[in-house]
Design an enzyme around this catalytic site. Structure first.
Site, short mmCIF file in Angstrom:
data_model
loop_
_atom_site.label_atom_id
_atom_site.label_comp_id
_atom_site.label_asym_id
_atom_site.label_seq_id
_atom_site.Cartn_x
_atom_site.Cartn_y
_atom_site.Cartn_z
CD GLU A 20 70.13 85.16 -58.03
OE1 GLU A 20 71.24 84.82 -57.55
OE2 GLU A 20 69.53 84.50 -58.90
CD GLU B 89 69.13 85.60 -62.76
OE1 GLU B 89 69.55 84.44 -62.47
OE2 GLU B 89 69.68 86.64 -62.36
#
Length: 508
Positions: free
Chosen positions: A193, A314
């Site tokens: 991320e 995720e």
């Protein structure tokens, strides 16, 4: 024609028309793509009670354990056939120095987990413990490197410490710490991320940084670039364009998407919801299909031969944490709604097996959409656990394309497909998993297939209501049970899929 005959004919016509709306046709003659077993992967971050007070309790615990790992959780994960585990994050990965988790535990420095609750950790769970646990549960390992606050040298030395058989300071250190032979770790994530908690970077900057890290991480056989947040198509566009000439150092590109019906500010309750909120949750679940299609189209433009895989490392349902628990620990319950949500996701991933080679639900124990919850010495298996156990038949099987004609499930004028399915063939058996999203009625299906299948069996996950869950007082409210079906005849079988259920049909 008499009036009664006219009415009878009209009823039969209507019944036939309604039934025809639910038809699934399996094309085994077109089966050619392997469903990578790692699509059924899981994720364990240093977050809340996932690791500490989750599957790792320490060797001195009164809870039965093997080298600090709970025996009941080891057994449950092996039975579920977990193929892959990702660690150490998540956001935690980009604050983690792997060298703090190496060596005698009494000498390891502590760390403050700034992302998740601000708690102090003693680093008693590190690289050796993680890889030991993966061996105990029979799962492959996926390690996320620190790009946000780390260095190229730090990442390079971690890969060398884990994977190298050559004589070097890192391998000698590994041997001093009790591991003579290197581990076989295939997957390495270079950052996490990086558009957010992993550094708040632009895609242009991260793409250059990725190439720098990937160049020096010798021994990392399969390198995963940090991909987009939900519908950030520009991120995918920039990375694919800037990495187009560097396919030799990029194997996968990640995608993250969580379902939360109320939005980030008010995600909604994990257990208290009405049908309208359930329907909205399912709408947002189906959004995963759109995301995959759109990101895949960009990837196809720069990588038509599909040399770079999509990695959904995720995903899952993310609600408000349970009342009375630490808000930084993200502990939530898990209902039948989440079982259906998981089934839809896994069907979607299966059906895109030509591009998707890995997916990791978040997270394995006690965090977000877990397959296992613990309370002191007690352990329970969530409805989501039983979906993964049911769907394990698809691991490394060959995808069978399906034509799905389905009725719609409508609430407040919004409609979504009532049925969602995927199928695969392995060891002479044709397995189809089908979700009936409609909580109010069963769905009749005509299931057609080619191939000489004589017998049919079934399994089901369902409950009395959408809010049905497993708690420590009633740990088996929702579980995997036998589902009776009739015999196939002339390449077809009639099925009645109960309301709010996920069903596995096996033909042999």
């Amino acid at each position: 024609m008499k009036l009664q005959s006219i009415l009878t004919a009209a009823i039969l016509l209507c019944t036939s028309t309604i039934f025809a709306q639910n038809k699934i046709t399996a094309h085994t003659d077109k089966a050619e793509t392997t469903i990578n077993r790692d699509i059924y992967g899981h994720f364990a971050e240093h977050l809340g009670r996932c690791i500490y007070d989750g599957f790792y309790v320490g060797e001195g615990s009164s809870i039965e354990n093997v080298r600090g790992f709970r025996v009941d959780i080891i057994d449950a994960l092996r039975e579920m056939q977990i193929p892959l585990l990702r660690w150490p994050g998540g956001c935690f990965a980009d604050t983690y120095n792997w060298k703090d988790g190496i060596g005698p535990k009494s000498e390891r420095p502590s760390i403050v987990n700034v992302h998740w609750g601000g708690v102090t950790e003693d680093n008693s769970f590190g690289t050796h413990e993680f890889l030991d646990f993966c061996e105990l549960i029979g799962a492959d390992a996926y390690i996320n490197l620190n790009v946000g606050s780390g260095s190229v040298r730090e990442a390079k030395e971690w890969v060398e410490y884990v994977t190298s058989a050559n004589k070097s300071p890192m391998t000698e250190w590994r041997k001093q710490n009790g591991r003579e032979e290197p581990w076989k770790v295939k997957y390495w994530g270079i950052g996490n991320e990086n558009w957010g908690c992993g550094g708040n970077m632009t895609p242009e900057y991260y793409a250059d940084l990725y190439r720098n890290y990937a160049t020096y991480c010798h021994g990392a056989d399969y390198k995963i670039a940090g991909g987009a947040n939900v519908a950030d198509y520009n991120w995918t566009e920039v990375l694919m364009k800037k990495l187009e000439r560097y396919k030799h150092i990029v194997d996968g590109l990640s995608l993250h998407y969580y379902v939360h019906p109320g939005g980030w500010g008010n995600k909604g309750s994990a257990r208290d919801f009405d049908e309208a909120e359930y329907h909205l949750t399912m709408q947002k679940t189906y959004y995963m299909e759109e995301l995959i299609n759109n990101h895949s189209a960009i990837m196809d433009k720069y990588d038509p031969k599909k040399q770079i895989d999509m990695i959904v490392d995720e995903w899952g349902a993310w609600y408000d944490c349970e009342p009375g628990t630490n808000p930084g620990f993200l502990y939530q319950q898990n209902t039948l709604r989440d079982a259906i949500l998981a089934g839809i996701h896994l069907n979607i991933f299966n059906n895109h097996a030509d591009r998707i080679k890995m997916a990791n639900i978040a997270q394995m124990v006690n965090v977000i959409q877990s397959v296992i919850l613990t309370r002191e010495d007690k352990m329970l298996l969530t409805p989501t656990y039983y979906i993964f156990k049911m769907y394990s038949v698809h691991q490394d099987a060959t995808l069978v394309p399906l034509d799905v004609e389905t009725e719609m499930y409508t609430v407040d004028g919004k409609e979504i497909p009532a049925l969602n399915a995927s199928a695969s063939v392995k060891d002479g058996k044709l397995n189809m998993t089908v979700c009936n999203l409609n909580p109010n009625q069963e769905e009749e299906i005509e299931y057609a297939f080619d191939g000489d299948y004589k017998n049919a069996t079934g399994m089901i996950v369902t409950g009395d209501k959408l809010q049905s869950l497993n708690d420590f007082d009633q740990p088996e409210e929702v579980s995997l049970k036998e589902f009776k079906v009739g015999k196939p005849k002339n390449g077809k079988i009639k099925l009645k899929i109960p309301a709010k259920s996920v069903v596995l049909i096996t033909l042999d």
